[in-house]
Design a protein around this motif. Structure first.
Motif, mmCIF file in Angstrom:
data_model
loop_
_atom_site.group_PDB
_atom_site.id
_atom_site.type_symbol
_atom_site.label_atom_id
_atom_site.label_comp_id
_atom_site.label_asym_id
_atom_site.label_seq_id
_atom_site.Cartn_x
_atom_site.Cartn_y
_atom_site.Cartn_z
ATOM 1 N N LYS A 390 0.844 -1.199 0.000
ATOM 2 C CA LYS A 390 0.000 0.000 0.000
ATOM 3 C C LYS A 390 0.878 1.247 0.000
ATOM 4 N N GLY A 391 0.384 2.274 -0.632
ATOM 5 C CA GLY A 391 1.100 3.549 -0.608
ATOM 6 C C GLY A 391 0.122 4.697 -0.659
ATOM 7 N N THR A 392 0.566 5.867 -0.239
ATOM 8 C CA THR A 392 -0.319 7.040 -0.222
ATOM 9 C C THR A 392 0.121 8.111 -1.217
ATOM 10 N N ARG A 393 1.258 7.901 -1.873
ATOM 11 C CA ARG A 393 1.731 8.896 -2.844
ATOM 12 C C ARG A 393 2.157 8.194 -4.128
ATOM 13 N N LYS A 394 1.903 8.871 -5.232
ATOM 14 C CA LYS A 394 2.188 8.252 -6.529
ATOM 15 C C LYS A 394 2.624 9.329 -7.522
ATOM 16 N N PHE A 395 3.730 9.072 -8.216
ATOM 17 C CA PHE A 395 4.191 10.028 -9.238
ATOM 18 C C PHE A 395 3.321 9.920 -10.484
ATOM 19 N N GLU A 396 3.084 11.076 -11.090
ATOM 20 C CA GLU A 396 2.349 11.113 -12.351
ATOM 21 C C GLU A 396 3.041 12.164 -13.229
ATOM 22 N N ALA A 397 3.188 11.878 -14.525
ATOM 23 C CA ALA A 397 3.829 12.862 -15.424
ATOM 24 C C ALA A 397 2.769 13.794 -15.969
ATOM 25 N N GLU A 398 2.883 15.061 -15.620
ATOM 26 C CA GLU A 398 1.924 16.057 -16.094
ATOM 27 C C GLU A 398 2.351 16.567 -17.472
ATOM 28 N N ILE A 399 3.631 16.937 -17.582
ATOM 29 C CA ILE A 399 4.171 17.480 -18.842
ATOM 30 C C ILE A 399 5.543 16.840 -19.078
ATOM 31 N N THR A 400 5.834 16.486 -20.322
ATOM 32 C CA THR A 400 7.191 16.085 -20.692
ATOM 33 C C THR A 400 7.640 16.949 -21.861
ATOM 34 N N VAL A 401 8.839 17.498 -21.713
ATOM 35 C CA VAL A 401 9.415 18.336 -22.769
ATOM 36 C C VAL A 401 10.659 17.627 -23.287
ATOM 37 N N ARG A 402 10.724 17.437 -24.590
ATOM 38 C CA ARG A 402 11.910 16.807 -25.186
ATOM 39 C C ARG A 402 12.465 17.764 -26.251
ATOM 40 N N ALA A 403 13.722 18.165 -26.057
ATOM 41 C CA ALA A 403 14.388 19.111 -26.971
ATOM 42 C C ALA A 403 13.517 20.353 -27.191
ATOM 43 N N GLY A 404 12.926 20.851 -26.110
ATOM 44 C CA GLY A 404 12.161 22.102 -26.170
ATOM 45 C C GLY A 404 10.713 21.949 -26.602
ATOM 46 N N ARG A 405 10.322 20.760 -27.057
ATOM 47 C CA ARG A 405 8.933 20.558 -27.516
ATOM 48 C C ARG A 405 8.119 19.839 -26.444
ATOM 49 N N ILE A 406 6.876 20.272 -26.273
ATOM 50 C CA ILE A 406 5.993 19.573 -25.331
ATOM 51 C C ILE A 406 5.508 18.301 -26.030
ATOM 52 N N VAL A 407 5.965 17.158 -25.522
ATOM 53 C CA VAL A 407 5.641 15.885 -26.182
ATOM 54 C C VAL A 407 4.624 15.075 -25.382
ATOM 55 N N TRP A 408 4.259 15.574 -24.198
ATOM 56 C CA TRP A 408 3.255 14.889 -23.372
ATOM 57 C C TRP A 408 2.630 15.925 -22.470
ATOM 58 N N ASP A 409 1.304 15.951 -22.426
ATOM 59 C CA ASP A 409 0.601 16.925 -21.585
ATOM 60 C C ASP A 409 -0.679 16.253 -21.103
ATOM 61 N N LEU A 410 -0.598 15.622 -19.927
ATOM 62 C CA LEU A 410 -1.664 14.751 -19.426
ATOM 63 C C LEU A 410 -3.005 15.450 -19.328
ATOM 64 N N ASN A 411 -3.009 16.679 -18.793
ATOM 65 C CA ASN A 411 -4.274 17.380 -18.579
ATOM 66 C C ASN A 411 -4.424 18.626 -19.440
ATOM 67 N N GLY A 412 -3.608 18.693 -20.500
ATOM 68 C CA GLY A 412 -3.741 19.810 -21.436
ATOM 69 C C GLY A 412 -3.450 21.169 -20.830
ATOM 70 N N ILE A 413 -2.579 21.215 -19.817
ATOM 71 C CA ILE A 413 -2.379 22.513 -19.145
ATOM 72 C C ILE A 413 -1.574 23.488 -19.996
ATOM 73 N N SER A 414 -0.958 22.995 -21.072
ATOM 74 C CA SER A 414 -0.247 23.927 -21.958
ATOM 75 C C SER A 414 -1.160 24.402 -23.088
ATOM 76 N N GLY A 415 -2.403 23.903 -23.112
ATOM 77 C CA GLY A 415 -3.317 24.246 -24.205
ATOM 78 C C GLY A 415 -4.055 25.551 -23.954
ATOM 79 N N LYS A 416 -4.925 25.891 -24.891
ATOM 80 C CA LYS A 416 -5.737 27.104 -24.767
ATOM 81 C C LYS A 416 -7.056 26.690 -24.117
ATOM 82 N N TRP A 417 -7.354 27.267 -22.954
ATOM 83 C CA TRP A 417 -8.549 26.859 -22.215
ATOM 84 C C TRP A 417 -9.809 27.376 -22.927
ATOM 85 N N ILE A 418 -10.825 26.539 -22.988
ATOM 86 C CA ILE A 418 -12.119 26.951 -23.541
ATOM 87 C C ILE A 418 -13.186 26.786 -22.468
#
Ligand SMILES: [Zn+2]
Length: 423
Positions: A390-418
């Motif tokens: 059992k554990g109470t904390r867990k890592f999650e990747a929100e954003i990954t940047v590779r060579a300056g480009r956003i290549v992963w954005d779990l919750n779209g926080i780099s996007g334009k909010w509508i």
């Protein structure tokens, strides 16, 4: 004019002069928005540079441009609010099998390997090392077919078996284990090949191990030792290894290799001695390589891993292993401090493969960045024996940047909010 007036005027002049010089040396500043990306307000952990606190990270093109407190949002084309998140160098995984191809039943150019981009960015990884899936003979195909095609930075340990992981009899053929040709291939591709691998040898003869060591010495790179060497004792393997060499499957409990702890759960003295001598220990979770009955007592005795190798392949990815963040979460649940976990996932892993250009947020370094969330809740973490912690904390990747480009954005926080539509 008295002295009290002169000093501020001189000071103001010097400040202005400094601003002109900075502006002239960085033409982008003349036009505002000097940065392409600004990750703002996150908790930066950059072990190489001793950074551990709330800071902003600015990226220009494909490189890190500035890491500092309070970089103005107006200076960047895109701003990510990382408040409450960890910002670290892109994660490095030392143990994967990514020489994917069409050959049935094998890892080298085969369907038992996986395609790197499918598994890396979603867990914050920007660099993987392929653990000997190719050898000197098959490496050019691996490079052309995978390394040159994908966005993940793929490095490699070269198998001492010339054809790589083709199964038996190929991996048992002493005639195809050539130290000189292996070291020559490493020198020819020194930007990509970072070491030699030995594994999957079933005989009692030490020739394969010695040739792998010889190839590593000739090329000046570390040796990566997998398991599946049932006739070699763990103690003898560790004794033959040199400082800086890496052993994987550290916390395994399988019939073909003695576990690192004894019957009383104590880390064996010769294992501690090996660490003292500079041997590095990788997790190498895989399908069968990680057991809590080894890891929990070892962690309690302070025997932490130097790297969180996944041993990623077609058969491990859906087992207890899952991904690198799951492995890191397991160690968090077992009590390894966060300040030890992030270095092992970044800078220490880079050092292990002698790539000090990676695993850090130096100004001018490649802009490979992981933005991680530590989620709180009730979680379960499974090992290779299907025991669950059992554990109470867990890592999650929100954003990954590779060579300056956003290549992963779990919750779209780099996007334009509508606006959310009304129900
Ligand atoms: Zn492996």
């Amino acid at each position: 004019m008295n002295n009290t007036n002169v000093k501020p005027r001189v000071l103001r002049f010097l400040i202005r002069l400094n601003c002109w010089l900075v502006t002239l040396s960085c033409p982008m500043l003349l036009f505002g928005q000097s940065y392409d990306l600004l990750i703002k307000g996150g908790h930066v952990i950059d072990p190489k540079n001793g950074r551990n606190g709330v800071m902003d990270v600015a990226v220009a093109g494909d490189t890190i441009a500035l890491v500092a407190a309070d970089i103005p949002a107006g200076d960047a084309k895109k701003v990510i609010d990382a408040n409450g998140l960890l910002v670290t160098p892109g994660l490095i995984n030392l143990h994967t099998h990514v020489f994917v191809g069409s050959e049935a039943g094998q890892f080298a150019n085969g369907i038992s390997s996986v395609s790197p981009d499918d598994f890396t960015f979603r867990s914050g990884i920007t660099t993987v090392v392929d653990a000997g899936t190719s050898g000197w003979r098959s490496f050019p195909l691996f490079k052309k077919q995978v390394i040159d095609q994908v966005q993940t930075r793929v490095l490699a340990f070269l198998n001492i078996a010339g054809a790589g992981m083709v199964g038996s009899p190929g991996e048992q053929d002493l005639q195809d284990m050539n130290a000189w040709l292996t070291s020559t291939r490493i020198r020819d591709y020194s930007d990509v090949i970072v070491g030699v691998k030995i594994g999957h040898y079933l005989g009692t003869d030490w020739t394969p191990f010695d040739r792998a060591l010889e190839a590593a010495s000739l090329a000046g790179v570390p040796l990566f030792v997998e398991c599946h060497l049932p006739e070699y004792t763990l103690e003898d393997q560790l004794k033959k290894m040199r400082p800086g060499d890496i052993i994987t499957h550290t916390y395994e409990q399988v019939s073909e290799r003695m576990p690192i702890t004894d019957e009383q759960g104590k880390v064996r003295p010769f294992v501690l001695e090996a660490r003292k001598r500079g041997i590095l220990f990788d997790v190498g979770h895989g399908g069968a390589g990680f057991w809590f009955n080894q890891a929990i007592p070892a962690v309690q005795q302070g025997f932490y891993p130097d790297a969180f190798g996944m041993d990623l392949h077609r058969f491990s990815m859906n087992s207890g292993m899952k991904d690198m963040l799951n492995i890191m979460s397991k160690f968090l649940a077992m009590g390894m401090p966060l300040d030890e976990i992030i270095p092992a996932a970044t800078w220490r892993a880079a050092e292990a493969i002698k790539r000090d250009d990676l695993g850090n947020l130096d100004v001018g370094a490649p802009a490979d960045i992981a933005v991680l969330r530590i989620r709180e809740g009730d979680f379960g973490f499974m090992d290779s024996g299907r025991e669950t912690l059992k554990g109470t904390r867990k890592f999650e990747a929100e954003i990954t940047v590779r060579a300056g480009r956003i290549v992963w954005d779990l919750n779209g926080i780099s996007g334009k909010w509508i606006d959310t539509p009304a129900n």
